[in-house]
Design an enzyme around this catalytic site. Structure first.
Site, PDB file in Angstrom:
ATOM      1  N   GLU A   1      26.016  68.290  26.126  1.00 45.75           N
ATOM      2  CA  GLU A   1      26.619  67.322  27.040  1.00 45.75           C
ATOM      3  C   GLU A   1      25.492  66.644  27.818  1.00 45.75           C
ATOM      4  OE1 GLU A   1      29.469  67.660  30.943  1.00 45.75           O
ATOM      5  OE2 GLU A   1      29.818  69.090  29.311  1.00 45.75           O
TER       6      GLU A   1
ATOM      7  N   ASP B   1      29.918  66.244  41.134  1.00 43.17           N
ATOM      8  CA  ASP B   1      28.672  66.974  40.909  1.00 43.17           C
ATOM      9  C   ASP B   1      28.201  67.715  42.154  1.00 43.17           C
ATOM     10  OD1 ASP B   1      28.647  65.981  38.350  1.00 43.17           O
ATOM     11  OD2 ASP B   1      27.359  64.275  38.839  1.00 43.17           O
TER      12      ASP B   1
END
Length: 265
Positions: free
Chosen positions: A49, A60
């Protein structure tokens, strides 16, 4: 059959679950990214990924945010990203998934971005901020070109889970913990229950579990709970941050092997 679906079929036949490894493209520079990729492949990662940096990465945690900030400062652009992917694809057939945010595709143009992503070697896209209710245009352009990997969480109700699963291809991304990536809260019973629920109601699409997964023990527990793939990200970025360039490939390889070992049933 897409490259991602073929990988899951291959792993099922050999009694394995998938190890999906995340790194930020261009962190701390392109050379390090390519070296880390070699380490992931040598270590046995099944799917890679690749994060593309965004200025406002809501999902995040601090480790990935920092990596994204450095990547942006280094001038990582969509054009440079696709060029990097082409270099990776020239060396391996491993499935490659892009993780970024919807605005990147929207500003570029969904159709053009998806076509260029596919041409460069990307097999699937994850957009953490793409709501299923707002995905009609994106799905129209992605259909039959690239896998669309949507996210669910432990508190996603069954009706909504089915709707998201029907729009997903490749695999369905289960957020393991409430919060952002890289947050280590331990494996929660609600997550294990959610995995079992998703396996029952997601129309047989593979379930990948990520967020807060960082050790071989984590991998083993999620595999035992029935997850089809385990996604590890921040732990790899920490190794990249702390390891001298000349030792990076070896360190990544060793750590990846320790994680992959736990995916064998």
């Amino acid at each position: 059959m897409s490259r991602i679906s073929a990988k899951f079929a291959e792993l099922e036949k050999s009694g394995q679950k998938a190890l999906i490894a995340y790194i930020m493209a261009g962190y701390p520079d392109e050379k390090s990214t390519l070296v880390a990729i070699r380490g992931l492949i040598k270590g046995g990662a099944d799917i890679i990924e690749l994060g593309f940096p965004f200025s406002d990465p809501l999902a995040d945690g601090p480790v990935i945010q920092n990596a994204g900030t450095i990547s942006l400062k280094n001038g990582t652009s969509v054009k440079k990203f696709f060029a990097m992917v082409k270099k990776i694809r020239a060396q391996t057939d491993i499935p490659l998934v892009l993780m970024t945010y919807t605005n990147i595709l929207y500003r570029y143009g969904y159709s053009e971005f998806i076509i260029k992503a596919k041409e460069s070697g990307i097999d699937g896209i994850i957009l953490p901020d793409m709501a299923i209710e707002e995905s009609k245009e994106y799905l129209k352009y992605a259909k039959n070109i690239i896998d669309t990997i949507f996210l669910i969480s432990p508190n996603t109700n069954i009706k909504r889970m089915k709707k998201i699963a029907n729009a997903s291809s490749g695999f369905l991304y289960m957020v393991a913990v409430y919060g952002i990536t890289g947050v280590k809260t331990g494996i929660q019973e609600y997550t294990l229950c959610a995995i079992r629920k998703a396996k029952t109601h997601s129309d047989k699409i593979p379930i990948g579990v990520g967020f807060g997964v960082s050790t071989p023990e984590d991998v083993q527990k999620y595999v035992s709970a029935g997850a089809d793939a385990i996604i590890v990200g921040s732990a790899f970025l920490k190794i990249i941050k702390e390891t001298p360039y000349n030792m990076l490939e070896k360190k990544i390889t060793i750590f990846t092997k320790s994680l992959k070992k736990e995916t064998h049933m």
